[in-house]
Enzyme design. Structure first.
Site, PDB file in Angstrom:
ATOM      1  N   ASN A  40      29.490  34.580  91.936  1.00 50.83           N
ATOM      2  CA  ASN A  40      28.182  34.082  91.492  1.00 50.83           C
ATOM      3  C   ASN A  40      27.935  34.243  89.998  1.00 50.83           C
ATOM      4  O   ASN A  40      26.816  34.520  89.561  1.00 50.83           O
ATOM      5  CB  ASN A  40      27.051  34.769  92.275  1.00 50.83           C
ATOM      6  N   LYS A 128      37.937  34.937 100.463  1.00 56.54           N
ATOM      7  CA  LYS A 128      38.237  34.397  99.141  1.00 56.54           C
ATOM      8  C   LYS A 128      38.834  35.468  98.236  1.00 56.54           C
ATOM      9  O   LYS A 128      39.840  35.243  97.555  1.00 56.54           O
ATOM     10  CB  LYS A 128      36.986  33.820  98.493  1.00 56.54           C
ATOM     11  N   HIS A 148      33.593  25.389  94.459  1.00 55.80           N
ATOM     12  CA  HIS A 148      34.166  24.226  93.772  1.00 55.80           C
ATOM     13  C   HIS A 148      35.298  23.612  94.587  1.00 55.80           C
ATOM     14  O   HIS A 148      35.368  22.389  94.772  1.00 55.80           O
ATOM     15  CB  HIS A 148      34.691  24.624  92.389  1.00 55.80           C
TER      16      HIS A 148
END
Length: 236
Positions: A40, A128, A148
């Protein structure tokens, strides 16, 4: 799907080039902590936070033993300081409790599935973050999926899911050997420069001719967002 990924990767390489990789093998624990800091926020801020962390504490054990309030101040430029400080201390405490030491060198001898299972069992480590360790530190042919990558993969017809975890498993095993790093890195750059969440710049996108999106934005003009080729995890 493999042939389509190969074509997409080739077009992205033509536009962005082949992403540079660290010449020195990256430490798995360094990559894990660095990836937590990228959550973030942008790479410039997370890079500053990572440098602050390494300049303030000599070892990961010092970080583990640090006061949470102090650690928050050190990494606050990365945003979400309490959440990230607790995640970093949590994974270091968990690793120390299980292994009696603070390193992940044993990961180099483990298979992909086994290692993903172990890493995601540590406090604060999601899929991730774990997959970034495999790709960037261990050079496994694994493609981490962030917002993305998920957005661009869906628009390109590589997944139907809005959930990064489902997209990760959809791509797993379908990326031609040796292409995961360039495919992942260049999709991130594409998502930042062209394939933005709102008002994507489709007319200038290098993947326009192979994009399956039924909702292309073919209006030219508006604010441009020049991409930055800086990706934190390759710099650790």
């Amino acid at each position: 799907m493999s042939n389509r990924i190969k074509k997409i990767d080739s077009l992205l390489r033509e536009y962005y080039g082949v992403p540079k990789r660290s010449e020195v093998p990256q430490d798995p624990l360094d990559v894990l902590i660095g990836t937590i800091l990228t959550q973030n926020t942008n790479d410039n801020n997370s890079w500053k936070a990572y440098n602050n962390l390494r300049n303030t504490y000599k070892t990961w054990d010092e970080v583990r033993l640090a006061n949470t309030s102090e650690l928050k101040e050190v990494i606050k430029i990365a945003g979400l300081p309490r959440q990230k400080a607790e995640a970093i201390k949590g994974v270091l405490d968990d690793l120390h409790s299980r292994k009696g030491r603070l390193d992940l060198e044993h990961a180099r001898e483990m298979g992909d599935e086994e290692l993903l299972k172990e890493l995601t069992s540590y406090k604060g480590v999601g899929l991730k973050t774990a997959s970034c360790v495999l790709l960037f530190s261990l050079h496994r042919n694994i493609c981490p999926v962030d917002t993305h990558v998920n957005r661009t993969a869906k628009r390109l017809g590589l997944t139907e899911s809005n959930q990064p975890e489902k997209t990760f498993f959809a791509l797993l095993g379908n990326i031609p050997e040796g292409l995961a790093h360039s495919f992942h890195s260049n999709l991130i750059l594409l998502g930042r420069e062209f394939c933005r969440p709102a008002a994507p710049d489709c007319p200038h996108c290098p993947l326009l001719d192979v994009c399956n999106s039924s909702d292309k934005n073919m209006h030219d003009g508006g604010k441009k967002y020049p991409y930055s080729g800086f990706l934190l995890i390759d710099k650790l």
